[in-house]
Write a protein that holds these residues in place. Sequence first.
Motif, mmCIF file in Angstrom:
data_model
loop_
_atom_site.group_PDB
_atom_site.id
_atom_site.type_symbol
_atom_site.label_atom_id
_atom_site.label_comp_id
_atom_site.label_asym_id
_atom_site.label_seq_id
_atom_site.Cartn_x
_atom_site.Cartn_y
_atom_site.Cartn_z
ATOM 1 N N ALA A 43 19.187 56.138 28.856
ATOM 2 C CA ALA A 43 17.751 55.890 28.800
ATOM 3 C C ALA A 43 17.304 54.876 29.847
ATOM 4 O O ALA A 43 16.137 54.881 30.262
ATOM 5 C CB ALA A 43 17.356 55.418 27.403
ATOM 6 N N PHE A 44 18.198 54.020 30.295
ATOM 7 C CA PHE A 44 17.837 53.016 31.304
ATOM 8 C C PHE A 44 17.538 53.653 32.659
ATOM 9 O O PHE A 44 17.032 52.995 33.565
ATOM 10 C CB PHE A 44 18.956 51.976 31.447
ATOM 11 C CG PHE A 44 20.291 52.559 31.827
ATOM 12 C CD1 PHE A 44 20.643 52.719 33.158
ATOM 13 C CD2 PHE A 44 21.207 52.938 30.846
ATOM 14 C CE1 PHE A 44 21.878 53.250 33.514
ATOM 15 C CE2 PHE A 44 22.448 53.465 31.191
ATOM 16 C CZ PHE A 44 22.776 53.627 32.525
ATOM 17 N N ARG A 45 17.824 54.940 32.820
ATOM 18 C CA ARG A 45 17.555 55.629 34.089
ATOM 19 C C ARG A 45 16.195 56.325 34.113
ATOM 20 O O ARG A 45 15.835 56.959 35.102
ATOM 21 C CB ARG A 45 18.636 56.696 34.349
ATOM 22 C CG ARG A 45 20.051 56.177 34.383
ATOM 23 C CD ARG A 45 21.011 57.333 34.514
ATOM 24 N NE ARG A 45 22.392 56.908 34.403
ATOM 25 C CZ ARG A 45 23.355 57.636 33.836
ATOM 26 N NH1 ARG A 45 23.062 58.814 33.329
ATOM 27 N NH2 ARG A 45 24.580 57.187 33.768
ATOM 28 N N ASN A 46 15.444 56.251 33.031
ATOM 29 C CA ASN A 46 14.208 57.015 32.926
ATOM 30 C C ASN A 46 13.048 56.327 33.641
ATOM 31 O O ASN A 46 12.827 55.129 33.499
ATOM 32 C CB ASN A 46 13.861 57.239 31.459
ATOM 33 C CG ASN A 46 14.914 58.081 30.754
ATOM 34 O OD1 ASN A 46 15.633 58.844 31.399
ATOM 35 N ND2 ASN A 46 15.010 57.953 29.451
ATOM 36 N N ALA A 55 16.299 46.363 42.801
ATOM 37 C CA ALA A 55 16.403 46.102 41.368
ATOM 38 C C ALA A 55 17.474 45.058 41.075
ATOM 39 O O ALA A 55 17.301 44.189 40.214
ATOM 40 C CB ALA A 55 16.708 47.405 40.625
ATOM 41 N N VAL A 56 18.586 45.130 41.790
ATOM 42 C CA VAL A 56 19.649 44.136 41.614
ATOM 43 C C VAL A 56 19.130 42.747 41.979
ATOM 44 O O VAL A 56 19.370 41.764 41.268
ATOM 45 C CB VAL A 56 20.880 44.501 42.473
ATOM 46 C CG1 VAL A 56 21.882 43.350 42.498
ATOM 47 C CG2 VAL A 56 21.553 45.761 41.941
ATOM 48 N N ARG A 105 28.360 49.485 39.688
ATOM 49 C CA ARG A 105 27.822 48.862 38.481
ATOM 50 C C ARG A 105 26.413 49.369 38.190
ATOM 51 O O ARG A 105 25.589 49.518 39.091
ATOM 52 C CB ARG A 105 27.777 47.337 38.635
ATOM 53 C CG ARG A 105 27.148 46.651 37.419
ATOM 54 C CD ARG A 105 27.178 45.153 37.505
ATOM 55 N NE ARG A 105 26.353 44.552 36.473
ATOM 56 C CZ ARG A 105 26.202 43.242 36.305
ATOM 57 N NH1 ARG A 105 26.851 42.405 37.090
ATOM 58 N NH2 ARG A 105 25.424 42.780 35.348
ATOM 59 N N ARG A 106 26.129 49.624 36.919
ATOM 60 C CA ARG A 106 24.809 50.100 36.511
ATOM 61 C C ARG A 106 23.970 48.955 35.967
ATOM 62 O O ARG A 106 24.494 48.027 35.356
ATOM 63 C CB ARG A 106 24.952 51.172 35.433
ATOM 64 C CG ARG A 106 25.621 52.447 35.935
ATOM 65 C CD ARG A 106 25.977 53.349 34.781
ATOM 66 N NE ARG A 106 26.545 54.606 35.248
ATOM 67 C CZ ARG A 106 27.184 55.463 34.468
ATOM 68 N NH1 ARG A 106 27.321 55.195 33.176
ATOM 69 N NH2 ARG A 106 27.668 56.578 34.952
ATOM 70 N N LEU A 107 22.684 49.063 36.212
ATOM 71 C CA LEU A 107 21.725 48.120 35.633
ATOM 72 C C LEU A 107 21.128 48.795 34.396
ATOM 73 O O LEU A 107 20.325 49.721 34.522
ATOM 74 C CB LEU A 107 20.624 47.795 36.634
ATOM 75 C CG LEU A 107 21.063 47.131 37.943
ATOM 76 C CD1 LEU A 107 19.871 46.935 38.862
ATOM 77 C CD2 LEU A 107 21.755 45.803 37.678
ATOM 78 N N MET A 139 13.954 50.854 36.838
ATOM 79 C CA MET A 139 13.328 52.048 37.389
ATOM 80 C C MET A 139 11.878 51.825 37.805
ATOM 81 O O MET A 139 11.321 52.607 38.572
ATOM 82 C CB MET A 139 13.421 53.184 36.376
ATOM 83 C CG MET A 139 14.845 53.673 36.112
ATOM 84 S SD MET A 139 15.651 54.355 37.574
ATOM 85 C CE MET A 139 14.822 55.937 37.715
ATOM 86 N N HIS A 140 11.267 50.750 37.324
ATOM 87 C CA HIS A 140 9.899 50.440 37.731
ATOM 88 C C HIS A 140 9.834 49.984 39.189
ATOM 89 O O HIS A 140 8.739 49.875 39.750
ATOM 90 C CB HIS A 140 9.304 49.372 36.809
ATOM 91 C CG HIS A 140 8.978 49.893 35.449
ATOM 92 N ND1 HIS A 140 7.706 50.264 35.073
ATOM 93 C CD2 HIS A 140 9.771 50.139 34.378
ATOM 94 C CE1 HIS A 140 7.724 50.706 33.823
ATOM 95 N NE2 HIS A 140 8.961 50.623 33.377
ATOM 96 N N GLU A 141 10.983 49.725 39.804
ATOM 97 C CA GLU A 141 11.015 49.379 41.228
ATOM 98 C C GLU A 141 10.644 50.573 42.108
ATOM 99 O O GLU A 141 10.333 50.408 43.285
ATOM 100 C CB GLU A 141 12.408 48.873 41.617
ATOM 101 C CG GLU A 141 12.795 47.546 40.997
ATOM 102 C CD GLU A 141 11.949 46.399 41.525
ATOM 103 O OE1 GLU A 141 11.714 46.350 42.759
ATOM 104 O OE2 GLU A 141 11.493 45.573 40.714
#
Length: 361
Positions: free
Chosen positions: A189-192, A304-305, A320-322, A328-330
């Motif tokens: 869901a963090f990729r949406n 984002a990082v 590594r995933r955020l 995703m708002h970036e």
Amino acid sequence: MSKPPRSLCVIRLSAIGDCCHTLPVVRAIRRAWPDTRITWIIGQTEYALLEGLEGVEFLVLDKRAGRRSMRDLKARLASRRFDLVLQMQASFRASRVALMTGCRRRVGFDRARARDLQWLFTTERIAHRPGQHMMEALFGFAEHLGIRMPDEPRWDFPLTASDRQAAAALSPDGPFCLISPLSSQRRGAFRNWPAERYAEVARHVVERLGGRVLLTGSGSALERDYAVVIGAVSGVIDLNGRTTLKQLAALIGSARIMVCPDSGPAHIAAAMGVPVVGLYASSNPQRTGPWASGEYVVNRYPQAVRRLLGKSAQGLRFGRRLKQPRAMHEIAAGDVIEAVSRAWVRGANRRRPAPTLASRG
């Protein structure tokens, strides 16, 4: 190896995208060792896409069934003997499956990439090569066996004529863009990306590029919520929950372009030569981006990082995933629209893949 093994077991249970990356590796091994019996232990969902793959026996593990499915798999493995096991998934579940095969020769990832203590369950490890794309990493298993990665990897999903006919019945006349807006609901869901921004992209395709937009998904509650927002744009056709995985793959193959986050459909599209406008801010496209579609990826992972962690992406562990949805708002709608316009031109000129043997049946 001095000679090909009589039998080989591939363990790659999930996810759809990673199984897409595994497919050309299995095909390369099949071509190099035509007499070797290949068994692929795979997840239930992923099997729905790859069922019917020529020259490969599948053993299916339904993770939703829990211990019962593991017991059933163990019973099926009891009558089989393998000369070699490729542990192409680094997880405790996959390592348990590898031990259940009873095979003494088990190849896994190098220590640096072997998550979940995989190195304790393997007898050999592939060479350590940092900074690789996931498909290149998986081809490390074939290279460990003396089989090199081909210049043009081969996928050829086993789609039938009925799969293609069902997809054709859902396709509009004229060019269309496929939008698959959401990643896995359980883990991704963090990729949406926000639904309102997808709506802006859909409006651009319809009003500026003269195409239609097909919205795809499994039909989950969140996907239905997204469909309300994106489907409000005239020219959007909502296909949520109306296709099987194979039908979706056939539909993707007919699209001019694909727009989606880091997800299974992105990798299906890349495998079929469809330009993918990939939305990447929570994951690094250098590791998991759509193969050969990098020029259309909207990459805001470094930004984002920097914003969320206060450091440079170069200083992080590769891949590594955020897992913060804010990442995703970036990605701005205007950046995606610009990539869509470029990909739209490329999609009009791409060569359609020739039908495979399976697709003619």
